[in-house]
Design a protein around this motif. Structure first.
Motif, PDB file in Angstrom:
ATOM      1  N   UNK A 175       0.665  -1.255   0.090  1.00 44.89           N
ATOM      2  CA  UNK A 175      -0.027  -0.130  -0.091  1.00 44.89           C
ATOM      3  C   UNK A 175       0.744   1.265  -0.068  1.00 44.89           C
ATOM      4  N   UNK A 176       0.343   2.068  -0.733  1.00 45.44           N
ATOM      5  CA  UNK A 176       0.910   3.560  -0.656  1.00 45.44           C
ATOM      6  C   UNK A 176       2.305   3.578  -1.009  1.00 45.44           C
ATOM      7  N   UNK A 177       2.830   2.857  -2.059  1.00 47.61           N
ATOM      8  CA  UNK A 177       4.287   3.078  -2.466  1.00 47.61           C
ATOM      9  C   UNK A 177       4.241   3.826  -3.918  1.00 47.61           C
ATOM     10  N   UNK A 178       3.223   4.012  -4.587  1.00 47.89           N
ATOM     11  CA  UNK A 178       3.089   4.682  -5.691  1.00 47.89           C
ATOM     12  C   UNK A 178       2.706   6.107  -5.581  1.00 47.89           C
TER      13      UNK A 178
ATOM     14  N   UNK B 161       4.137   7.091 -12.387  1.00 45.59           N
ATOM     15  CA  UNK B 161       4.982   6.426 -11.340  1.00 45.59           C
ATOM     16  C   UNK B 161       4.640   4.885 -11.424  1.00 45.59           C
ATOM     17  N   UNK B 162       3.688   4.491 -10.982  1.00 41.63           N
ATOM     18  CA  UNK B 162       3.499   3.065 -11.262  1.00 41.63           C
ATOM     19  C   UNK B 162       3.769   2.452 -12.500  1.00 41.63           C
ATOM     20  N   UNK B 163       3.647   3.051 -13.526  1.00 44.82           N
ATOM     21  CA  UNK B 163       3.861   2.525 -14.880  1.00 44.82           C
ATOM     22  C   UNK B 163       5.105   2.413 -15.065  1.00 44.82           C
ATOM     23  N   UNK B 164       5.953   3.415 -14.706  1.00 44.98           N
ATOM     24  CA  UNK B 164       7.430   3.624 -15.024  1.00 44.98           C
ATOM     25  C   UNK B 164       8.120   2.132 -14.326  1.00 44.98           C
ATOM     26  N   UNK B 165       7.706   1.994 -13.104  1.00 46.76           N
ATOM     27  CA  UNK B 165       8.264   0.832 -12.257  1.00 46.76           C
ATOM     28  C   UNK B 165       7.729  -0.478 -12.918  1.00 46.76           C
ATOM     29  N   UNK B 166       6.485  -0.732 -13.083  1.00 49.68           N
ATOM     30  CA  UNK B 166       6.154  -2.010 -13.680  1.00 49.68           C
ATOM     31  C   UNK B 166       6.448  -2.252 -15.034  1.00 49.68           C
ATOM     32  N   UNK B 167       6.354  -1.153 -15.797  1.00 48.54           N
ATOM     33  CA  UNK B 167       6.968  -1.523 -17.401  1.00 48.54           C
ATOM     34  C   UNK B 167       8.462  -1.699 -17.432  1.00 48.54           C
ATOM     35  N   UNK B 168       8.921  -0.903 -16.368  1.00 45.02           N
ATOM     36  CA  UNK B 168      10.508  -0.952 -16.689  1.00 45.02           C
ATOM     37  C   UNK B 168      11.196  -2.151 -15.663  1.00 45.02           C
TER      38      UNK B 168
ATOM     39  N   UNK C  39      13.427  -0.359  -3.895  1.00 47.71           N
ATOM     40  CA  UNK C  39      14.574   0.284  -4.450  1.00 47.71           C
ATOM     41  C   UNK C  39      14.161   1.023  -6.118  1.00 47.71           C
ATOM     42  N   UNK C  40      13.540  -0.075  -6.666  1.00 43.03           N
ATOM     43  CA  UNK C  40      13.094   0.318  -8.016  1.00 43.03           C
ATOM     44  C   UNK C  40      11.829   1.452  -7.979  1.00 43.03           C
ATOM     45  N   UNK C  41      11.226   1.269  -6.936  1.00 42.42           N
ATOM     46  CA  UNK C  41      10.146   2.380  -6.734  1.00 42.42           C
ATOM     47  C   UNK C  41      10.696   3.968  -6.589  1.00 42.42           C
ATOM     48  N   UNK C  42      11.997   3.761  -5.771  1.00 38.85           N
ATOM     49  CA  UNK C  42      12.562   5.207  -5.302  1.00 38.85           C
ATOM     50  C   UNK C  42      13.299   5.508  -6.468  1.00 38.85           C
TER      51      UNK C  42
END
Length: 330
Positions: free
Chosen positions: A107-110, A115-122, A322-325
């Motif tokens: 919860x509450x990481x994006x 932001x969510x798309x950059x992490x999950x697509x990348x 770390x990816x999220x950040x």
């Protein structure tokens, strides 16, 4: 002799093309759980049409919407075994095959959709796709489900304390259960098909889902309050059976991947663009809408994060955060 040889090779090439042109088309099955009015179904239709066009009819699809072929758990197991060729499913259903997927439900990481798309697509796709492949799934691309929000029949939610004591239905997903428990809710695991009746009869006070699910499955018709908590981002992934994938030529695989990405991008745009419209429609139907500050909610999520660490593994959670950040923008 050279002329005869070249003529013979050209004849062979022509014959090969003729055989390919008249070969029986490969018909693949594609299952998803949304109704035919939902943007995901429209994306599935677009994907199927474009693949058929680009392969000149050599790949065709039978699409089964609205969970016709079973629950998402049942469908994914059929895809894994090769009994079904393809599915669009929320990524949490892969947790039973690979625990690392549990990190997606933190919860509450994006910060937002981008932001969510950059992490999950990348970086997350680079990390998770090989893990899925080992379990029999080819991750084609990410589609959309959306940030989850909370509805109930008891009171408006403006702060975390307003959730305490509410009987909230959640899917059997640890990250969602832990999120609602961290806010003091009483958890109910009623099946989704039984949820509309459970809400209308007061068996539970409320539920949590993305706006498109709340609206297109008409859950708002049995609820008085909608809080835009946006507590967990939910991703939908377009999957193919590794066994079915192996039946495609490299050129066909390229086409399938490209059209999956194009259809998924279209679904994302449609779902995100219509959120304000769906909120307005639900408000017009009598649902009271609140927009609580997410910061005090986020501050209460450490117990939920700890439970996800136990399931997914501390190293997997560290890697994901770390990816999220790294993908966060100022």
């Amino acid at each position: 002799m050279k002329t005869i040889r070249f003529t013979f090779i050209a004849a062979l090439a022509f014959a090969a093309c003729a055989v390919a042109a008249h070969a029986e088309p490969l018909t693949l099955t594609f299952s998803h759980g949304t109704p035919t009015t939902h943007p995901e179904h429209l994306a599935a239709l677009k994907f199927a049409r474009r693949v058929e066009e680009r392969t000149q009819g050599q790949i065709r699809f039978e699409i089964f919407p609205a969970g016709q072929l079973g629950s998402e758990n049942e469908v994914l197991e059929k895809v894994r075994l090769g009994a079904l060729d393809m599915a669009a499913s929320t990524q949490n259903y892969l947790i039973k095959y690979e625990k690392a997927f549990a990190v997606i439900t933190m919860p509450y990481v994006f910060d937002n959709y981008e932001h969510a798309h950059r992490v999950l697509d990348g970086p997350a796709m680079t990390w998770l796709a090989p893990l899925a492949k080992k379990q029999g799934f080819v991750m084609l691309s990410n589609w959309e489900w959306g940030f989850r929000n909370l509805t109930n029949n008891q009171r408006p939610i403006n702060q975390p304390g307003d959730v305490r004591g509410l009987r909230i239905r959640v899917p059997p997903v640890l990250g969602l259960e832990a999120t609602m428990q961290a806010l003091g809710a009483q958890i109910s695991k009623i099946g989704f098909n039984e949820l509309p009746l459970a809400l209308s009869q007061g068996m539970v006070d409320g539920q949590e889902n993305p706006l498109n699910v709340i609206y297109f499955f008409k859950l708002h018709e049995a609820q008085k309050h909608l809080a835009l908590t946006r507590h967990v981002y939910y991703n939908q992934v377009h999957l193919m059976s590794a066994k079915s994938w192996a039946r495609l030529t490299p050129a066909q695989q390229t086409i399938v991947r490209e059209e999956s990405k194009a259809a998924g991008d279209g679904a994302r745009k449609a779902i995100i663009a219509e959120e304000d419209e769906l909120i307005a429609k639900m408000a017009a139907a009598g649902v009271k809408v609140t927009r609580p500050d997410p910061r005090p909610f986020r501050a209460m999520m450490e117990p939920a994060h700890q439970k996800i660490k136990l399931l997914a593994g501390e190293e997997n959670v560290r890697k994901f955060l770390n990816m999220v950040e790294d993908e966060r923008r100022p």
